[in-house]
Design a protein around this motif. Structure first.
Motif: not given
Length: 339
Positions: A173-179, A202-207, A247-250
């Motif tokens: 998620t952090g990587h997507l935000l950086e982009q 983890g996804f929710l924490q980053a957001l 973000v995909c689970m797999s």
């Protein structure tokens, strides 16, 4: 409280002491009915064979058991499983230990691994996925003071090793935000699965850290496969409020998302960023190549092997939990701002 002996068990079961010894060694000369009766009494009287209780069996089997649930093909018909085997083998092989694969058989008490492997002392220790090690089995293994390691988090006092899935969710998620993406969805995983909970947390924490309010409609549970990813992405990408990244689970979910985006004429990565847990099987060969989180399952096997051998050597060691760090592999599916 006085220690229960073989004599006590023999008396309670109304059999000879030699019969109890043969049951302990799983002798084929003893009938299944007698074995069942004697084992039930052992359990009722909380009898622990001294060799197991002290962890000092006179003779080591030089065998490690890897438990598999053969009723779940997804558990053993994948590369991850063979990487784990390779990792365990790389630790125990040089120590002259053999690895024995064993089916759990929850439904057949007589064929149960506790009788086949543990009580008969055919293995010195066990490694198993946390989906196999139920709470009931863990309690019994703890009672027998038998060395075992769980791959995946498990209730104490068991020792376990796992990847840090919460950190993984934050990393993707952090990587997507950086982009430069800001409207991020999460697809795949069943709501009550621990692995989903950790990854989604983890996804929710980053957001939250970025001050972004989560759209609850953008967390879509379902099968972590291509079909599930495709259907969820079709719905999300055609809704009034459309995410700009997922973000995909797999990686299988991501394949479905890529397919949906292609059908809808949505460009990846300029209009939609896609990032996935798991590098396997073809992340680098998709169009465009997929940003993924590499979970090195060989090192999972290595770590579980080391933890188990330490426990076999010293039964007094306190329980340990080990979280391994995943590795982010950025590729074209998210790189709007290549650095």
């Amino acid at each position: 409280m006085m220690k229960v002996t073989i004599s006590d068990i023999a008396k309670a079961a109304n059999v000879a002491k030699s019969t109890v010894s043969k049951v302990l060694n799983d002798s084929p000369k003893i009938s299944q009915d007698t074995k069942r009766k004697v084992r039930d009494i052992m359990q009722q009287m909380n009898y622990i064979p001294s060799s197991i209780a002290t962890g000092l069996a006179r003779q080591s089997s030089l065998n490690i058991g890897l438990l598999v649930d053969m009723s779940k093909e997804s558990e053993f018909l994948n590369q991850f499983f063979y990487n784990i085997i390779g990792g365990i083998e790389s630790v125990i092989g040089p120590l002259n230990y053999e690895l024995t694969l064993s089916n759990v058989q929850h439904d057949r008490p007589e064929g149960h691994f506790l009788n086949r492997l543990v009580r008969s002392k055919r293995v010195d220790g066990i490694i198993a996925n946390n989906s196999v090690l139920t709470e009931e089995l863990s309690i019994e293994l703890n009672r027998l003071q038998f060395p075992y390691i769980s791959i995946g988090e498990i209730i104490p006092p068991a020792s376990w090793v796992d990847f840090d899935n919460v950190l993984g969710g934050r990393m993707l998620t952090g990587h997507l935000l950086e982009q430069g993406y800001s409207a991020i969805a999460f697809i795949g995983g069943q709501q009550f699965e621990t692995i989903f909970t950790h990854r989604c947390n983890g996804f929710l924490q980053a957001l939250q850290q970025a001050g972004i309010t989560v759209n609850s409609n953008w967390i879509v549970n379902g099968q972590s496969d291509e079909h599930g990813g495709y259907q969820a992405a079709l719905n999300l990408l055609q809704s009034d409020e459309r995410p700009d990244s997922i973000v995909c689970m797999s990686s299988y979910v991501a394949f479905g998302v890529l397919q949906a985006a292609k059908e809808l004429g949505i460009n990846v990565p300029s209009q939609l960023g896609i990032a996935a847990f798991d590098e396997y099987p073809l992340s680098r060969y998709t169009t465009p190549p997929l940003t993924s989180l590499n979970i090195d399952t060989f090192s999972l096997g290595v770590s579980s092997g080391h933890l188990l051998m330490d426990r076999i050597r010293n039964s007094e060691l306190p329980s340990r939990s080990l979280l391994l760090e995943p590795e982010l592999i950025p590729r074209q599916s998210t790189l709007r701002n290549p650095s």
